[in-house]
Structures are given as C-alpha cells and as structure tokens.
Scaffold this motif. Sequence first.
Motif, mmCIF file in Angstrom:
data_model
loop_
_atom_site.group_PDB
_atom_site.id
_atom_site.type_symbol
_atom_site.label_atom_id
_atom_site.label_comp_id
_atom_site.label_asym_id
_atom_site.label_seq_id
_atom_site.Cartn_x
_atom_site.Cartn_y
_atom_site.Cartn_z
ATOM 1 N N TYR A 1 28.013 56.701 40.055
ATOM 2 C CA TYR A 1 28.265 55.284 40.296
ATOM 3 C C TYR A 1 29.148 54.729 39.178
ATOM 4 O O TYR A 1 29.162 55.244 38.058
ATOM 5 C CB TYR A 1 26.966 54.492 40.352
ATOM 6 C CG TYR A 1 26.099 54.829 41.539
ATOM 7 C CD1 TYR A 1 26.285 54.189 42.759
ATOM 8 C CD2 TYR A 1 25.103 55.796 41.432
ATOM 9 C CE1 TYR A 1 25.486 54.491 43.852
ATOM 10 C CE2 TYR A 1 24.299 56.108 42.524
ATOM 11 C CZ TYR A 1 24.501 55.454 43.731
ATOM 12 O OH TYR A 1 23.716 55.764 44.809
ATOM 13 N N GLY B 1 27.625 47.057 37.993
ATOM 14 C CA GLY B 1 27.535 48.321 38.712
ATOM 15 C C GLY B 1 26.193 48.982 38.470
ATOM 16 O O GLY B 1 25.199 48.325 38.138
ATOM 17 N N ARG B 2 26.157 50.294 38.629
ATOM 18 C CA ARG B 2 24.926 51.056 38.401
ATOM 19 C C ARG B 2 25.181 52.109 37.345
ATOM 20 O O ARG B 2 26.111 52.929 37.462
ATOM 21 C CB ARG B 2 24.465 51.714 39.709
ATOM 22 C CG ARG B 2 24.048 50.710 40.770
ATOM 23 C CD ARG B 2 23.638 51.369 42.067
ATOM 24 N NE ARG B 2 22.509 52.280 41.907
ATOM 25 C CZ ARG B 2 21.932 52.937 42.924
ATOM 26 N NH1 ARG B 2 22.396 52.779 44.156
ATOM 27 N NH2 ARG B 2 20.897 53.732 42.697
ATOM 28 N N TRP C 1 30.107 52.048 36.406
ATOM 29 C CA TRP C 1 29.393 51.142 35.506
ATOM 30 C C TRP C 1 30.364 50.592 34.479
ATOM 31 O O TRP C 1 31.039 51.331 33.774
ATOM 32 C CB TRP C 1 28.259 51.874 34.804
ATOM 33 C CG TRP C 1 27.596 51.103 33.689
ATOM 34 C CD1 TRP C 1 27.763 51.300 32.348
ATOM 35 C CD2 TRP C 1 26.680 50.008 33.830
ATOM 36 N NE1 TRP C 1 26.995 50.412 31.639
ATOM 37 C CE2 TRP C 1 26.320 49.609 32.515
ATOM 38 C CE3 TRP C 1 26.124 49.342 34.914
ATOM 39 C CZ2 TRP C 1 25.436 48.566 32.272
ATOM 40 C CZ3 TRP C 1 25.240 48.301 34.674
ATOM 41 C CH2 TRP C 1 24.899 47.918 33.369
#
Length: 217
Positions: A182, A176-177, A184
Amino acid sequence: MSAYNSPADELAEMLARFAEEYPTDGDDAETFTLQLDGGRHGAPPPAVTLQAGQLAWLTQLVERELATARNAHCDGNGQCAHCEATGSARPTGPVTHVAAWFPGDLLTDDPDQCGWELLTIRSWEAGGSAQTLVYPGDTPDPDATAEQLLPLVAERFEFHGPIRLTRSTYTIEGIGRNEPGYQWTPGPWTYPVYEVTSLVPHQHTSAQAPANQTDPK
C-alpha cells in the motif's frame, strides 16, 4: 481585601465579577437580577445582574460540586465531576462536538474542499464523517476565531443553552496505509480543532442539515 465582610456580600461580589468577566450571551440577551439577603450591617448586598447562560453555568457548577462531593464518599469513585476526571481546567459542561479544519488540499488534492467540519464527539473519536461548515467569505479560514465560528456551530445544531468553543490542534500522522503493498505518505501535519462545550448538558438535540453549510483564542 474585600470591602464587604458578610458571606452574602462576598458571594455577591464574586458573582458580579463572574458576570462581568465571563459573559455567555449577547449584549441584548435576557438578563435576571439576583438579590441576596443578609448583607453587611443589615443592608442587602448589591443586586447582581446575570445572563441566562451565566445562570445555567452556575447551576451546572453547583450540580457538579454535588456530584464531586458524592464521588468523594467512601463508596464513591473518587472522580472530580468538574474536570470529568481529566485533571484539566475546562469550561463547565461536557464536550459534545468538535469543529475541525478539514485540509482538502492534503486529503483530496482539492483546495476547494478545505473547510471546517462539525462532528459529534463520538463521531470524531470514531473517525466518522462530518458535515462541512462553510466559513463566511470567499475562502474558508483555518485561523478563524472561536467568536467567528460559534454562530456557525450553533446554526448547525439546536442548543438549548449557551455553548463555548475552545481551540486546540489535531495531527494527521500520514496518508494511506502503512502496510506492504500500500502507498503511505508520512506526515505529520497539524491542524486546528475546536472543542464545543455545552454549558447546559443533556438539553441539546442535533439538527439534520444539508452538506456544505467561548479561553477561546
């Protein structure tokens, strides 16, 4: 101490050990006989039988020794041409590709997507896409040896000379980011990867292939 005492005898002995301990081709591959002059007491040293890949390896060794000597001059860059300035022992020749284990069960939630991916070294370093190598058998094997993967790698690309696979690992730090807003999922997860070394550099061409199509450990 060697039983031979002339420079030609010593070289023949070392070449024979090299040929025996580090084969590059199959048992039925074409071989060449190398005969040196100037042996002990005027007798020629024993003839040495070398595979084509071993001759290419030795040619590269001499070429890289010449490059190292040039680089050692006062106007050179001071880099060793054998290790390519890495300081690490490695097979002679450049790393042109990698074969990396793709964890489909981690990255796609689909265990059927697990398999070996083959990438050029530039694509690998840039995080590019790959073509999947399907390991022979019912299930792709992350513990596949270099000997098992080598024919698959050679099939995907047209190498005009021997190649060698050297096992290492790579790490996925997370999925993920890692930024606000976002999702993660932190790792790390470590997987096997093989560096593909061309023992005859600059003489291979990539072959377009459909998707889903050697100290090695």
